[in-house]
Motif scaffolding. Structure first.
Motif, PDB file in Angstrom:
ATOM      1  N   UNK A   1       0.873  -1.171   0.000  1.00 48.75           N
ATOM      2  CA  UNK A   1       0.000   0.000   0.000  1.00 48.75           C
ATOM      3  C   UNK A   1       0.911   1.224   0.000  1.00 48.75           C
ATOM      4  N   UNK A   2       0.842   2.009  -1.070  1.00 47.12           N
ATOM      5  CA  UNK A   2       1.712   3.178  -1.224  1.00 47.12           C
ATOM      6  C   UNK A   2       0.873   4.441  -1.085  1.00 47.12           C
ATOM      7  N   UNK A   3       1.263   5.272  -0.149  1.00 50.44           N
ATOM      8  CA  UNK A   3       0.540   6.521   0.079  1.00 50.44           C
ATOM      9  C   UNK A   3       0.876   7.521  -1.016  1.00 50.44           C
ATOM     10  N   UNK A   4      -0.143   8.228  -1.521  1.00 51.36           N
ATOM     11  CA  UNK A   4       0.102   9.302  -2.488  1.00 51.36           C
ATOM     12  C   UNK A   4       1.075  10.300  -1.864  1.00 51.36           C
ATOM     13  N   UNK A   5       2.082  10.677  -2.610  1.00 53.57           N
ATOM     14  CA  UNK A   5       3.119  11.557  -2.088  1.00 53.57           C
ATOM     15  C   UNK A   5       4.314  10.781  -1.571  1.00 53.57           C
ATOM     16  N   UNK A   6       4.188   9.458  -1.442  1.00 60.12           N
ATOM     17  CA  UNK A   6       5.315   8.615  -1.069  1.00 60.12           C
ATOM     18  C   UNK A   6       5.736   8.656   0.388  1.00 60.12           C
ATOM     19  N   UNK A   7       4.912   9.241   1.264  1.00 59.43           N
ATOM     20  CA  UNK A   7       5.289   9.335   2.676  1.00 59.43           C
ATOM     21  C   UNK A   7       5.385   7.961   3.335  1.00 59.43           C
ATOM     22  N   UNK A   8       4.393   7.106   3.090  1.00 60.36           N
ATOM     23  CA  UNK A   8       4.362   5.786   3.719  1.00 60.36           C
ATOM     24  C   UNK A   8       4.153   4.701   2.673  1.00 60.36           C
ATOM     25  N   UNK A   9       4.722   3.525   2.940  1.00 60.05           N
ATOM     26  CA  UNK A   9       4.398   2.325   2.175  1.00 60.05           C
ATOM     27  C   UNK A   9       4.375   1.164   3.162  1.00 60.05           C
ATOM     28  N   UNK A  10       3.365   0.323   3.026  1.00 62.30           N
ATOM     29  CA  UNK A  10       3.168  -0.791   3.942  1.00 62.30           C
ATOM     30  C   UNK A  10       3.124  -2.073   3.121  1.00 62.30           C
ATOM     31  N   UNK A  11       4.089  -2.962   3.370  1.00 64.45           N
ATOM     32  CA  UNK A  11       4.242  -4.189   2.585  1.00 64.45           C
ATOM     33  C   UNK A  11       3.656  -5.389   3.309  1.00 64.45           C
ATOM     34  N   UNK A  12       2.933  -6.215   2.561  1.00 63.07           N
ATOM     35  CA  UNK A  12       2.398  -7.482   3.061  1.00 63.07           C
ATOM     36  C   UNK A  12       2.919  -8.612   2.193  1.00 63.07           C
ATOM     37  N   UNK A  13       3.675  -9.555   2.770  1.00 69.41           N
ATOM     38  CA  UNK A  13       4.134 -10.700   1.987  1.00 69.41           C
ATOM     39  C   UNK A  13       2.984 -11.653   1.666  1.00 69.41           C
ATOM     40  N   UNK A  14       3.074 -12.300   0.510  1.00 68.86           N
ATOM     41  CA  UNK A  14       2.084 -13.279   0.082  1.00 68.86           C
ATOM     42  C   UNK A  14       2.837 -14.563  -0.269  1.00 68.86           C
ATOM     43  N   UNK A  15       2.366 -15.690   0.283  1.00 71.12           N
ATOM     44  CA  UNK A  15       2.982 -16.980   0.019  1.00 71.12           C
ATOM     45  C   UNK A  15       1.889 -17.938  -0.444  1.00 71.12           C
ATOM     46  N   UNK A  16       2.167 -18.664  -1.511  1.00 74.19           N
ATOM     47  CA  UNK A  16       1.283 -19.731  -1.987  1.00 74.19           C
ATOM     48  C   UNK A  16       2.107 -21.004  -1.911  1.00 74.19           C
ATOM     49  N   UNK A  17       1.569 -22.016  -1.186  1.00 71.92           N
ATOM     50  CA  UNK A  17       2.358 -23.222  -0.926  1.00 71.92           C
ATOM     51  C   UNK A  17       1.462 -24.443  -0.768  1.00 71.92           C
ATOM     52  N   UNK A  18       2.037 -25.650  -0.981  1.00 73.56           N
ATOM     53  CA  UNK A  18       1.273 -26.865  -0.744  1.00 73.56           C
ATOM     54  C   UNK A  18       0.982 -27.032   0.744  1.00 73.56           C
ATOM     55  N   UNK A  19      -0.188 -27.560   1.074  1.00 67.44           N
ATOM     56  CA  UNK A  19      -0.585 -27.671   2.477  1.00 67.44           C
ATOM     57  C   UNK A  19       0.312 -28.605   3.282  1.00 67.44           C
ATOM     58  N   UNK A  20       1.067 -29.482   2.640  1.00 69.79           N
ATOM     59  CA  UNK A  20       1.947 -30.402   3.334  1.00 69.79           C
ATOM     60  C   UNK A  20       3.137 -29.771   4.003  1.00 69.79           C
ATOM     61  N   UNK A  21       3.430 -28.486   3.709  1.00 65.78           N
ATOM     62  CA  UNK A  21       4.603 -27.852   4.326  1.00 65.78           C
ATOM     63  C   UNK A  21       4.333 -27.409   5.757  1.00 65.78           C
ATOM     64  N   UNK A  22       3.058 -27.330   6.149  1.00 65.95           N
ATOM     65  CA  UNK A  22       2.704 -26.834   7.493  1.00 65.95           C
ATOM     66  C   UNK A  22       2.697 -27.961   8.469  1.00 65.95           C
TER      67      UNK A  22
END
Length: 163
Positions: free
Chosen positions: A142-163
């Motif tokens: 999420x990038x704020x107009x004007x570039x003051x803040x940016x908030x990153x969220x990682x996304x992972x897609x994986x097989x259910x067997x890894x948990x």
């Protein structure tokens, strides 16, 4: 996988935050089939209930697990963010899709009118396995107009067997 490098100065002024209440964590424990006794041991309070079990904790990261039998998944996540910036702010979504995925963020723009306002958005992840037992990574920023803040969220897609 974390959401980024630690920057103590930026941590004092993050722009957006993801709030989670104790009941939100109890809802996760309920979805994981914890017993009332186990939940009581963790919370040390009997005031919580399991009426809304959910794996979808209001947390900045996303993980989409798919079954090796189906080799694809469609998951929808809901998140609520709070504007802790100085006042009105507009944040726009920038997505880097994990390989084999199509992501939809709705809405793509969050328009906050005032400080401490809460707004929600949804992320829809459609994934089709493209390699054997592969884990794919991406992110939503999420990038704020004007570039003051940016908030990153990682996304992972994986097989259910890894948990």
């Amino acid at each position: 996988m974390g959401a980024g490098q630690i920057d103590p100065n930026k941590a004092l002024d993050p722009g957006l935050i993801y709030d989670a209440t104790p009941q939100d964590y109890v809802n996760l424990l309920c979805a994981l089939n914890y017993t009332q006794k186990q939940i009581l041991t963790i919370t040390r309070s009997g005031s919580y209930n399991c009426t809304k079990p959910s794996f979808d904790l209001n947390y900045p990261s996303f993980i989409a697990l798919y079954s090796n039998k189906t080799r694809s998944v469609v998951l929808k996540f809901k998140r609520t963010v709070t504007n802790v910036g100085d006042g009105a702010a507009i944040h726009r979504a920038k997505v880097t899709e994990p390989k084999g995925s199509v992501l939809t963020v709705s809405p793509e723009t969050l328009s906050f009118r005032y400080r401490n306002e809460k707004l929600s958005y949804h992320v829809l992840i459609k994934y089709s396995k493209y390699k054997k037992e592969n884990i794919s990574y991406g992110d939503l920023v999420w990038i704020e107009d004007g570039g003051t803040h940016s908030v990153r969220s990682p996304i992972v897609v994986a097989p259910s067997g890894i948990v």
